[in-house]
Design an enzyme around this catalytic site. Sequence first.
Site, PDB file in Angstrom:
ATOM      1  CB  SER A 132      39.008 150.692  17.441  1.00  0.00           C
ATOM      2  OG  SER A 132      38.292 149.824  16.524  1.00  0.00           O
ATOM      3  CE  LYS A 133      38.474 152.719   8.498  1.00  0.00           C
ATOM      4  NZ  LYS A 133      38.648 151.793   7.311  1.00  0.00           N
ATOM      5  NE  ARG A 134      36.281 146.552  16.465  1.00  0.00           N
ATOM      6  CZ  ARG A 134      37.530 145.770  16.351  1.00  0.00           C
ATOM      7  NH1 ARG A 134      37.652 144.828  15.060  1.00  0.00           N
ATOM      8  NH2 ARG A 134      38.291 145.755  16.884  1.00  0.00           N
TER       9      ARG A 134
END
Length: 523
Positions: free
Chosen positions: A254-256
């Site tokens: 995830s980009k998070r």
Amino acid sequence: MTAVRTRFAPSPTGYMHIGGMRTALFNWLWARHCGGEFILRIDDTDRARNVEEALEPILNSFRWLGLDWDEGPGVGGPHGPYFQSERGDLYREAANRLLAKGLAYRDYATSEEIAADRETAQQEKRPYLNIRRSLDLDQATLDEYAETGKPHVVRFLVPRDKTVVIDDAVRGNVEWNCGLLPDPVIQRGDGSPLYNFATVVDDAGMEITHVIRAEEHLSNTPIQALIYESLGESLPTFAHIPFVTAPGTSKKLSKRDLAKYRNNPQFKKMFERGDTVFPQLGLGDSETLNPVMVAYYEKIGYLPAAVLNALARLGWSLDDKTEILSLSEVKENFTLDRIVKNPAGLDPDKLFAFQSHWMGELPMDTKVSGCIDYLLRAGLIDSADDQMRTFVGRVIAALGDRLKLFSDILDAACFFKDEVEYDEKAFKKRIAKESVPPLLKQFQQERLSAIDESDWTTEHLEAELQSFATTHEVSPGLLIHALRIATTGQPVGPGVFDCLVLVGREKTLERIESALARVEAQA
Ligand code: GLU
């Protein structure tokens, strides 16, 4: 039999997630394997974004990988529009049909009432279900509400006595007890649809036969199945595929978590490479383009074949041993029963191995074009005529399998620039130490400058160096290292005699002079 129709339904997020690309690829593969159709539909109900701008990087990733779509943005098709934001009438019409049949209801409950109901459910330790007070309102009240435009949503009326059973192509039989499902909102107060509802209206309207998507949507499936049924439509085949995890972890990529990935042992190299390459191309750094995004791989010079190979192997396998697969081989063999249930880890080392393989398969001319693109963009050359193409070909040949990514050509800048950029540590270690400068000077004067342009070949240069070393009883290694640093500035690269030939006689002599002058100036 109806033709297979699959779809990928991205939200325009401004970038293509590598895990999303894998989902798209599986849909594409299944459609193509069956001779069916692949549809792109844009989930753009969140209007806060500039859709066109946010969609372009997604379409670009499809184009780069060579994955075409039969219906969707840019190509149209008989089931359009393909943007959810343009399908409002279809959703409203479907919601009205369900309302008319009593399969959905206008819910006037306020958020305070709902919160209180949830609280009670929690206290009584039972799952929350809607109280459905609006269903008890008499016609006069309903008419009054309609007239005054009392705020409400439309909810789907879940048949609580039912069990939904899905035969998922990946996960097998999955069952849900509808008695545990709250009534989902299908239409907001402003008339806009919610995901579960819009998706079914679209998938049914577009005659989708196979819904292949990330497993996080499995929990949406019972509601979607019920909505299909209420609309009088038959169910597609569902295939919920395992999510793609970050290298060496069991957590969804995830980009998070980007900040954490910098320290992920496998991702680390990718970030570092990005930080070296992207600024040279004016593309920001590896934050703007990072390994969660398909664009990272494109811009850093991976081949579509390598990325496709890696994506296909993320949760799908032909057999236990075959790793290298072309898109057409995967397409030919792609069946849903070969998708695995376990999360599939993105493996940068494996991707790199695929890249080495597919780069090795490329004809020289294609490699030259790929590298020239990088040299131009980095401003290392300003045109690419035939003479330049030939020279780039020679540099590539000298690099051999050191050239893994197209951007690796930027490490060979010394063959294109006038100035040499020295690796200071290597300069100190290999040139600026006592015995080396006089030796280098002597080799230059006695041998190199005496070699004619026409004899300036790897064989001849090597023979001269060996003979010089023997005559003066010095280790050839001393000179080899010194020559490499003097002419290329770098401690690694092609064979040193290849370097001297690529740099050319005149420039080699000049560069040795400058290196010696530099030692003197530093003394
Ligand atoms: N826009 C949804 C997503 O990106 C589509 C989900 C689906 O395939 O049903 O997650």
